[in-house]
Design an enzyme around this catalytic site. Structure first.
Site, PDB file in Angstrom:
ATOM      1  N   SER A  82       0.821  -1.212   0.000  1.00 57.96           N
ATOM      2  CA  SER A  82       0.000   0.000   0.000  1.00 57.96           C
ATOM      3  C   SER A  82       0.857   1.265   0.000  1.00 57.96           C
ATOM      4  O   SER A  82       2.004   1.257   0.440  1.00 57.96           O
ATOM      5  CB  SER A  82      -0.912   0.022   1.231  1.00 57.96           C
ATOM      6  OG  SER A  82      -1.689  -1.157   1.302  1.00 57.96           O
TER       7      SER A  82
HETATM    8  N1  SAH Z   1      -0.377  -5.208   3.967  1.00 53.65           N
HETATM    9  C1  SAH Z   1       0.375  -5.482   2.747  1.00 53.65           C
HETATM   10  C2  SAH Z   1      -0.369  -5.078   1.494  1.00 53.65           C
HETATM   11  C3  SAH Z   1      -1.242  -6.133   1.130  1.00 53.65           C
HETATM   12  S1  SAH Z   1      -2.061  -6.170  -0.413  1.00 53.65           S
HETATM   13  C4  SAH Z   1       1.739  -4.855   2.789  1.00 53.65           C
HETATM   14  O1  SAH Z   1       2.031  -4.102   3.723  1.00 53.65           O
HETATM   15  O2  SAH Z   1       2.534  -5.129   1.878  1.00 53.65           O
HETATM   16  C5  SAH Z   1      -3.348  -7.253   0.095  1.00 53.65           C
HETATM   17  C6  SAH Z   1      -2.922  -8.663   0.387  1.00 53.65           C
HETATM   18  O3  SAH Z   1      -4.065  -9.371   0.871  1.00 53.65           O
HETATM   19  C7  SAH Z   1      -2.447  -9.431  -0.840  1.00 53.65           C
HETATM   20  O4  SAH Z   1      -1.150  -9.919  -0.619  1.00 53.65           O
HETATM   21  C8  SAH Z   1      -3.481 -10.560  -0.973  1.00 53.65           C
HETATM   22  O5  SAH Z   1      -2.918 -11.764  -1.443  1.00 53.65           O
HETATM   23  C9  SAH Z   1      -3.985 -10.698   0.450  1.00 53.65           C
HETATM   24  N2  SAH Z   1      -5.305 -11.323   0.614  1.00 53.65           N
HETATM   25  C10 SAH Z   1      -6.385 -11.190  -0.174  1.00 53.65           C
HETATM   26  N3  SAH Z   1      -7.415 -11.919   0.307  1.00 53.65           N
HETATM   27  C11 SAH Z   1      -6.967 -12.534   1.447  1.00 53.65           C
HETATM   28  C12 SAH Z   1      -7.547 -13.433   2.392  1.00 53.65           C
HETATM   29  N4  SAH Z   1      -8.800 -13.877   2.271  1.00 53.65           N
HETATM   30  N5  SAH Z   1      -6.774 -13.847   3.442  1.00 53.65           N
HETATM   31  C13 SAH Z   1      -5.498 -13.430   3.569  1.00 53.65           C
HETATM   32  N6  SAH Z   1      -4.888 -12.599   2.691  1.00 53.65           N
HETATM   33  C14 SAH Z   1      -5.608 -12.143   1.645  1.00 53.65           C
END
Ligand code: SAH
Length: 231
Positions: A82
């Site tokens: 993000s």
């Molecule tokens: N917090 C992260 C950004 C994440 S982007 C950082 O600091 O880099 C969102 C993430 O959520 C992605 O990696 C995606 O694979 C994950 N995601 C999506 N659906 C999910 C679920 N049901 N359970 C766990 N992770 C999930």
């Protein structure tokens, strides 16, 4: 003679490294002042964490020059880290205390987890894409974030064995609020989650769990990669 060359060579290399690190420190300071404080984030613990976590370590090598830009970046597997301001805004909104235990859904690069780890007692984080979960766990260990536990799986179900949590942060955009997560918030606890129609602009929703009710507030419009489900 050879020794001398090795000596001079290693001196130049380590000097180069120091210069690079100082460069990153300056970039981080500018990021905090110009992107985060300038937009109204004022919580000292949040600002200090954003100033200290080496964001460039959480992006792919080729994107390091852009690590401190005012934007999200690709981290592979179709996912993103993000935008710094969003990380800071969500962190501040949770009103964290030192003693808090926090659950994150969507580990991604592990950056948000590292920011949280600087502020609270312990961070539990779940990532549905296994290679990302493994890479984040390895990275957090190498950077010595000892109070973060990473798990691979569908975060929809939360982490019942570690519940309840003082705060929950969902960093993927959901169509609706998963009930198991609401159930795992401690009384008085908070949750922040981007909610809205698939692939559209979603609302960042803050939930506060009171004794007999849940209070919900929309904080701002955001775009996030989608919350997916294991089938
Ligand atoms: N917090 C992260 C950004 C994440 S982007 C950082 O600091 O880099 C969102 C993430 O959520 C992605 O990696 C995606 O694979 C994950 N995601 C999506 N659906 C999910 C679920 N049901 N359970 C766990 N992770 C999930």
């Amino acid at each position: 003679m050879n020794y001398l060359i090795v000596f001079i060579g290693s001196f130049i290399l380590s000097y180069g490294n120091v210069v690079a690190q100082e460069g990153y420190t300056t970039l981080r300071k500018n990021m905090v002042e110009q992107q985060i404080q300038a937009r109204g984030v004022a919580d000292q613990a949040t600002l200090s964490a954003m100033l200290n976590v080496p964001r460039h370590e959480f992006v792919p090598e080729a994107l390091r020059p852009y690590a401190y830009f005012d934007q999200p970046l690709s981290i592979g597997n179709g996912q993103t880290i993000s935008q710094p301001y969003i990380v800071a805004f969500m962190t501040e909104a949770l009103r964290l205390k030192k003693s808090d235990r926090v659950l994150e859904i969507g580990t991604g690069s592990g950056y948000q987890a590292a920011v949280l780890a600087k502020i609270v007692d312990s961070v539990y984080t779940i990532e549905i894409v296994e290679p990302l979960a493994m890479a984040a766990a390895k990275r957090l260990k190498a950077l010595k974030y000892a109070n973060v536990l990473v798990k691979s799986g569908d975060g929809y179900h939360g982490w019942p064995q570690k519940a309840p949590f003082d705060a929950i942060i969902v960093t993927a955009g959901a169509d609706s609020i998963p009930q198991p997560l609401v159930d795992q918030i401690e009384e008085g606890g908070r949750m922040i989650i981007p909610v809205g129609p698939h692939n559209g602009v979603r609302q960042l929703v803050l939930l506060i769990k009171k004794k007999n009710k849940i209070v919900k507030r929309n904080l701002m419009a955001v775009r996030f990669v989608p919350f997916t489900r294991d089938n």
